[in-house]
Write a protein that holds these residues in place. Structure first.
Motif, mmCIF file in Angstrom:
data_model
loop_
_atom_site.group_PDB
_atom_site.id
_atom_site.type_symbol
_atom_site.label_atom_id
_atom_site.label_comp_id
_atom_site.label_asym_id
_atom_site.label_seq_id
_atom_site.Cartn_x
_atom_site.Cartn_y
_atom_site.Cartn_z
ATOM 1 N N ALA A 171 0.841 -1.197 0.000
ATOM 2 C CA ALA A 171 0.000 0.000 0.000
ATOM 3 C C ALA A 171 0.873 1.242 0.000
ATOM 4 C CB ALA A 171 -0.924 0.006 1.215
ATOM 5 N N ASN A 172 0.413 2.260 -0.692
ATOM 6 C CA ASN A 172 1.206 3.472 -0.871
ATOM 7 C C ASN A 172 1.555 4.138 0.459
ATOM 8 O OD1 ASN A 172 2.458 5.584 -2.345
ATOM 9 N ND2 ASN A 172 0.624 6.826 -2.132
ATOM 10 N N LEU A 173 0.635 4.101 1.436
ATOM 11 C CA LEU A 173 0.848 4.803 2.699
ATOM 12 C C LEU A 173 1.248 3.889 3.850
ATOM 13 C CD1 LEU A 173 -2.171 7.295 2.558
ATOM 14 C CD2 LEU A 173 0.229 7.734 1.946
ATOM 15 N N THR A 174 0.751 2.648 3.832
ATOM 16 C CA THR A 174 0.945 1.783 5.007
ATOM 17 C C THR A 174 1.925 0.649 4.792
ATOM 18 O OG1 THR A 174 -0.956 0.416 4.374
ATOM 19 C CG2 THR A 174 -1.376 2.300 5.833
ATOM 20 N N GLY A 175 2.397 0.420 3.555
ATOM 21 C CA GLY A 175 3.320 -0.679 3.312
ATOM 22 C C GLY A 175 2.601 -2.004 3.153
ATOM 23 N N PHE A 176 3.168 -3.062 3.729
ATOM 24 C CA PHE A 176 2.647 -4.422 3.549
ATOM 25 C C PHE A 176 1.210 -4.560 4.027
ATOM 26 C CE2 PHE A 176 1.735 -8.553 5.454
ATOM 27 C CZ PHE A 176 1.999 -9.421 4.397
ATOM 28 N N VAL A 177 0.379 -5.180 3.181
ATOM 29 C CA VAL A 177 -0.982 -5.574 3.558
ATOM 30 C C VAL A 177 -1.147 -7.035 3.153
ATOM 31 C CG1 VAL A 177 -3.448 -5.186 3.284
ATOM 32 C CG2 VAL A 177 -1.865 -3.241 3.204
ATOM 33 N N GLY A 178 -1.469 -7.893 4.100
ATOM 34 C CA GLY A 178 -1.626 -9.311 3.836
ATOM 35 C C GLY A 178 -3.072 -9.754 3.889
ATOM 36 N N TYR A 179 -3.379 -10.799 3.111
ATOM 37 C CA TYR A 179 -4.705 -11.400 3.104
ATOM 38 C C TYR A 179 -4.558 -12.911 3.197
ATOM 39 C CZ TYR A 179 -7.109 -7.109 1.639
ATOM 40 O OH TYR A 179 -7.638 -5.847 1.579
ATOM 41 N N ALA A 180 -5.540 -13.530 3.808
ATOM 42 C CA ALA A 180 -5.604 -14.986 3.840
ATOM 43 C C ALA A 180 -7.065 -15.397 3.820
ATOM 44 C CB ALA A 180 -4.918 -15.546 5.085
ATOM 45 N N ALA A 181 -7.354 -16.493 3.118
ATOM 46 C CA ALA A 181 -8.733 -16.992 3.039
ATOM 47 C C ALA A 181 -8.747 -18.481 3.321
ATOM 48 C CB ALA A 181 -9.335 -16.705 1.665
ATOM 49 N N THR A 182 -9.843 -18.935 3.903
ATOM 50 C CA THR A 182 -10.002 -20.336 4.269
ATOM 51 C C THR A 182 -11.061 -20.991 3.394
ATOM 52 O OG1 THR A 182 -11.709 -19.874 5.923
ATOM 53 C CG2 THR A 182 -9.412 -19.765 6.654
ATOM 54 N N LEU A 183 -11.040 -22.307 3.375
ATOM 55 C CA LEU A 183 -12.015 -23.037 2.567
ATOM 56 C C LEU A 183 -13.440 -22.805 3.035
ATOM 57 C CD1 LEU A 183 -10.435 -26.503 1.712
ATOM 58 C CD2 LEU A 183 -11.412 -24.849 0.124
ATOM 59 N N ASP A 184 -13.629 -22.460 4.311
ATOM 60 C CA ASP A 184 -14.983 -22.205 4.798
ATOM 61 C C ASP A 184 -15.406 -20.753 4.598
ATOM 62 O OD1 ASP A 184 -13.494 -20.931 6.696
ATOM 63 O OD2 ASP A 184 -14.186 -22.127 8.393
ATOM 64 N N GLY A 185 -14.580 -19.952 3.898
ATOM 65 C CA GLY A 185 -15.022 -18.628 3.482
ATOM 66 C C GLY A 185 -14.558 -17.460 4.320
ATOM 67 N N GLN A 186 -13.755 -17.685 5.331
ATOM 68 C CA GLN A 186 -13.251 -16.556 6.127
ATOM 69 C C GLN A 186 -12.112 -15.855 5.383
ATOM 70 O OE1 GLN A 186 -12.087 -18.067 9.967
ATOM 71 N NE2 GLN A 186 -14.175 -18.115 10.736
ATOM 72 N N VAL A 187 -12.193 -14.541 5.285
ATOM 73 C CA VAL A 187 -11.131 -13.738 4.683
ATOM 74 C C VAL A 187 -10.555 -12.829 5.758
ATOM 75 C CG1 VAL A 187 -10.516 -12.052 2.920
ATOM 76 C CG2 VAL A 187 -12.240 -13.794 2.416
ATOM 77 N N TRP A 188 -9.247 -12.973 5.997
ATOM 78 C CA TRP A 188 -8.559 -12.206 7.028
ATOM 79 C C TRP A 188 -7.598 -11.221 6.369
ATOM 80 C CZ3 TRP A 188 -9.123 -13.349 12.400
ATOM 81 C CH2 TRP A 188 -9.927 -14.454 12.670
ATOM 82 N N THR A 189 -7.332 -10.130 7.050
ATOM 83 C CA THR A 189 -6.355 -9.167 6.551
ATOM 84 C C THR A 189 -5.563 -8.581 7.714
ATOM 85 O OG1 THR A 189 -6.025 -7.211 5.158
ATOM 86 C CG2 THR A 189 -7.917 -7.173 6.627
ATOM 87 N N TRP A 190 -4.346 -8.154 7.442
ATOM 88 C CA TRP A 190 -3.506 -7.554 8.478
ATOM 89 C C TRP A 190 -2.424 -6.703 7.815
ATOM 90 C CZ3 TRP A 190 -3.089 -12.352 6.578
ATOM 91 C CH2 TRP A 190 -1.833 -12.828 6.198
ATOM 92 N N LYS A 191 -1.843 -5.821 8.607
ATOM 93 C CA LYS A 191 -0.740 -4.974 8.162
ATOM 94 C C LYS A 191 0.501 -5.315 8.977
ATOM 95 C CE LYS A 191 -3.884 -1.235 6.852
ATOM 96 N NZ LYS A 191 -4.305 0.167 7.083
ATOM 97 N N SER A 192 1.626 -4.852 8.495
ATOM 98 C CA SER A 192 2.889 -5.147 9.169
ATOM 99 C C SER A 192 2.830 -4.702 10.627
ATOM 100 C CB SER A 192 4.048 -4.436 8.448
ATOM 101 O OG SER A 192 5.256 -4.663 9.121
ATOM 102 N N GLY A 193 3.116 -5.632 11.532
ATOM 103 C CA GLY A 193 3.133 -5.327 12.952
ATOM 104 C C GLY A 193 1.771 -5.273 13.607
ATOM 105 N N LYS A 194 0.696 -5.563 12.860
ATOM 106 C CA LYS A 194 -0.656 -5.505 13.401
ATOM 107 C C LYS A 194 -1.287 -6.902 13.415
ATOM 108 C CE LYS A 194 -0.529 -0.961 13.530
ATOM 109 N NZ LYS A 194 -0.508 -0.190 14.805
ATOM 110 N N ALA A 195 -2.249 -7.088 14.299
ATOM 111 C CA ALA A 195 -2.949 -8.366 14.385
ATOM 112 C C ALA A 195 -3.921 -8.516 13.214
ATOM 113 C CB ALA A 195 -3.705 -8.458 15.711
ATOM 114 N N ALA A 196 -4.159 -9.767 12.808
ATOM 115 C CA ALA A 196 -5.109 -10.037 11.734
ATOM 116 C C ALA A 196 -6.531 -9.860 12.230
ATOM 117 C CB ALA A 196 -4.905 -11.451 11.205
ATOM 118 N N THR A 197 -7.401 -9.359 11.352
ATOM 119 C CA THR A 197 -8.818 -9.211 11.675
ATOM 120 C C THR A 197 -9.643 -9.908 10.610
ATOM 121 O OG1 THR A 197 -8.953 -7.103 10.477
ATOM 122 C CG2 THR A 197 -8.457 -7.011 12.838
#
Length: 447
Positions: A169-195
């Motif tokens: 991301a232009n302002l925040t740097g790394f942004v990660g995503y993860a998805a599960t087979l049951d449909g949960q999509v998680w996201t987090w930034k560097s040094g932050k907890a996933a939500t």
């Protein structure tokens, strides 16, 4: 030498020199059976240099070329390339290779092409992603981990992960995503907890992630656009086999930014659908929803494609790959990934690079880059120039590549190690700067 090292992007260059040795030349096989649209390479065995010309009946529907090889221990002095056109008549045809009174004949039995049979998600998922110096990966047990500044840690709260994605991301740097087979999509930034970001109805098979477009392919073939506050269905995208996304932004003056996001869908019937949106955003000014949306579907017959990539890459049913409709490699590929990168140099100059990584069955991985430079001459008139380069991707230990992925960073698997390119989306023919990365228990993209 890998067979793919003599594949050229646009033309083969031939020369005639040397004399035939004392051993009678022969072909590595006398006959082949090929489906319409497929190709084969037949070796020419000889004691010395073998100069030859090829001939075939004009109505045979065959494309035939011959290229000499350098001296080698197996005395393979040349390669005969035969491609069966989609219009070729069924039945047996003869290809002849002639040189100084010697004639070698190859019988080609042309068969009908088989239709492509696709599976949802193509049996693959992104298991490694990276951006801004951070690498995230899925372990074989389904947990998600990340590596930053040489330190690895688990991304807490995520289990049974199927796929990951990341962008810078232009302002925040790394942004990660993860998805599960049951449909949960998680996201987090560097040094932050996933939500927990979204819940996708029907579960997620794969994602396509970049800064301008975030898509999730559901198990029922629908595609969800991942947005804060709730995912929305992609219009007119149903019965999809795979998804890719490629977005870019440019400033058009007066504080206005234009974004273009291309969403590429491989449909289960073997056609390719491309949905492109153009959006103009003026800084500090509230904008109505005024984006322009264009949807195009390939006019080719059902079953024509078995792969679709971002930035105009495609793979035909015969395994050959194309970039923007132009043939990249003559030999069938194991798999490929493609992308487009736009660089704005100044108000009048920009560069657009279309890249494709292609992996062959012999373990050879190649990068092809077509670059167009746009600018102005001294009179202010628009000018452009183009160049095409192609180079093998060599990992440090020289092993064959067994698989690779391209999600933010290029990741390569060999039989003994995992390598990650230090630079994202290599668009120039420079050393790739691979580094051996310890990703314990990393899952291969093929599940």
């Amino acid at each position: 030498m890998k067979k793919s090292t003599i594949i050229a992007l646009l033309t083969f260059i031939f020369s005639s020199c040397g004399q035939l040795g004392g051993v009678s030349p022969s072909l590595s096989t006398q006959s082949v059976s090929l489906q319409r649209g497929s190709s084969v390479v037949v070796g020419v065995i000889a004691d010395g240099v073998f100069d030859a010309t090829v001939s075939t009946v004009p109505s045979a529907g065959l494309e035939v070329q011959y290229a000499k090889l350098r001296p080698n221990p197996k005395n393979v002095r040349g390669h005969l390339y035969v491609t069966v056109l989609s219009s070729a008549p069924l039945g047996k045809q003869t290809v002849q290779l002639k040189s100084e009174g010697v004639t070698l004949s190859l019988e080609v039995d042309v068969e009908a092409a088989a239709s492509v049979s696709l599976i949802r998600g193509l049996g693959r998922a992104n298991t490694v992603a990276g951006a801004a110096g951070v690498i995230t990966w899925i372990k074989k047990d389904g947990t998600v981990w990340q590596r930053e500044n040489g330190v690895s840690s688990q991304v807490a709260g995520i289990n049974n992960a199927r796929t990951v994605g990341a962008f810078n991301a232009n302002l925040t740097g790394f942004v990660g995503y993860a998805a599960t087979l049951d449909g949960q999509v998680w996201t987090w930034k560097s040094g932050k907890a996933a939500t927990l970001f979204n819940q996708i109805e029907g579960g997620v098979l794969d994602m396509a992630i970049d800064e301008f477009g975030m898509l999730a392919l559901a198990t029922d073939g629908r595609v969800w656009n991942l947005k804060a506050g709730g995912a929305t269905l992609e219009p007119d995208a149903s019965d999809i086999a795979s998804v890719r996304v490629n977005g870019r932004a440019s400033f058009v003056g007066g504080g206005t930014q234009q974004t273009m996001v291309s969403r590429t869908f491989l449909k289960m019937d073997g056609r390719i659908q491309d949905t492109t949106t153009f959006d103009y955003i003026q800084s500090g000014v509230a904008q109505p929803d005024q984006n322009i949306r264009k949807i195009t579907v390939s006019t080719a017959a059902d079953g024509s494609f078995k792969g679709a990539g971002a930035g105009g890459g495609s793979q035909n049913a015969d395994g050959r790959v194309y970039q923007g409709g132009k043939l990249v490699h003559r030999l069938p590929a194991k798999r490929f990934e493609s992308y487009t990168v736009t660089r704005i140099i100044n108000s009048s100059s920009s560069t657009v690079s279309n890249g494709m990584y292609t992996l062959f069955d012999d373990g050879g991985l190649w990068l092809t880059v077509a670059t167009t430079n746009y600018g102005e001459n001294q009179g202010g008139s628009g000018i452009s120039s183009s160049d095409v380069t192609q180079t093998p991707v060599i990992v440090p230990n020289g092993e064959d590549v067994i698989d690779f992925s391209l999600q933010g960073v290029l990741t390569i698997w060999t039989s003994s190690a995992v390598y990650v390119a230090k630079n994202p989306l290599v668009t120039d023919i420079n050393p790739f700067g691979f580094e051996l990365v310890d990703l314990p228990d990393v899952r291969l993209p093929t599940l």
